[in-house]
Write an enzyme that holds these catalytic residues in place. Structure first.
Site, short mmCIF file in Angstrom:
data_model
loop_
_atom_site.label_atom_id
_atom_site.label_comp_id
_atom_site.label_asym_id
_atom_site.label_seq_id
_atom_site.Cartn_x
_atom_site.Cartn_y
_atom_site.Cartn_z
CG ASP A 109 3.66 -2.26 2.47
OD1 ASP A 109 3.58 -1.03 2.32
OD2 ASP A 109 2.82 -3.06 2.00
CG ASN A 126 7.20 2.59 -5.09
OD1 ASN A 126 8.07 1.97 -4.47
ND2 ASN A 126 5.90 2.36 -4.89
#
Ligand code: FPP
Length: 240
Positions: free
Chosen positions: A16, A64
């Protein structure tokens, strides 16, 4: 730096902070992902050097797909390039490459590249399995496992009692079947959540959170996480 002797068998990463890394430098988000791919490369090599048996990366979640088309296309292209470029390194390092997730949503050229890399790296005597979770979510995994169990039960023919699931049976239908549950899950960028990753498989996983953004996470950071892990006392809900 002391050598951790209590080595995890399976280390997993939630990578991340690529976007924030790029933003801080006035770059495009894809530049952050590109630099993040370098971190993957470094961690992959370090895992082999350390003798870690399984290493896995959450590269793209089902959620995503909702990102802007430009970023999704950029990421898929980056994935394609990275797999193509790193296949010789994987062979050199004795890595077996595997991808887990909903492959139906991927483009033909990426799927072909994945198949090719999996085929050439699939050797008997591999030292480390590298698993990329692509178009994956933990809920998707549990649901597809349940559906396969039901389909098999109906195929075998149900008479009388409804089919009964238990933990062992469900585990066998998960996309990670045969892969040990992660011992250590590392999440970068200061976020402290599981984000629909391996929900079932992380029941007793040790978490390690760091403020470091993924593109900055390199082997020294990995070594530090291993040191912290080595000191953890794992009891799996039992008494020692
Ligand atoms: C999360 O950062 C990262 C991703 C969604 C993509 C990770 C993919 C790579 C590093 C590409 C290379 C991977 C392989 C396996 C070759 P973010 O975009 O959510 O960051 P932010 O929270 O700062 O916006």
């Amino acid at each position: 730096m002391s050598e951790p002797n209590n080595l995890p068998r399976h280390v997993s990463f939630i990578m991340d902070g690529n976007g924030r890394w790029a933003c801080k430098r006035g770059l495009d988000r894809i530049d952050g992902h590109r630099e993040g791919a370098e971190s993957v490369r470094e961690c992959m090599k370090f895992a082999v050097e350390k003798g870690i048996r399984y290493i896995s990366f959450f590269a793209f979640s089902e959620e995503n797909w909702e990102r802007p088309a430009e970023e999704v296309e950029g990421l898929m292209h980056l994935m394609f390039q990275a797999i193509k470029k790193e296949t010789p390194t994987m062979l050199e390092y004795g890595i077996r490459f595997r991808v887990i997730g909903d492959m139906n949503r991927l483009g033909d050229s990426l799927r072909k590249e994945i198949d090719e890399c999996c085929k050439v790296t699939d050797k008997e005597n591999c030292g480390t399995d590298m698993i990329i979770f692509l178009s994956y979510s933990g809920k998707w995994d549990i649901i597809q496992a349940f559906n396969m169990f039901m389909a098999d039960s109906f195929r075998k023919g149900i008479s009388g009692n409804p089919p009964v699931l238990d933990a062992g049976i469900l585990s066998g239908y998960l996309s990670t079947s045969g892969i040990p549950d992660p011992d250590l899950l590392i999440r970068t960028s200061g976020e402290q959540r599981i984000s629909n990753f391996m929900l079932w498989q992380t029941a007793y996983t040790e978490y390690y959170f760091t403020e470091t953004l993924w593109p900055d996470f390199r082997k020294n950071d990995f070594a530090r996480a291993l040191e912290v892990y080595a000191k953890r006392d794992r009891r799996f809900g039992k008494l020692k």
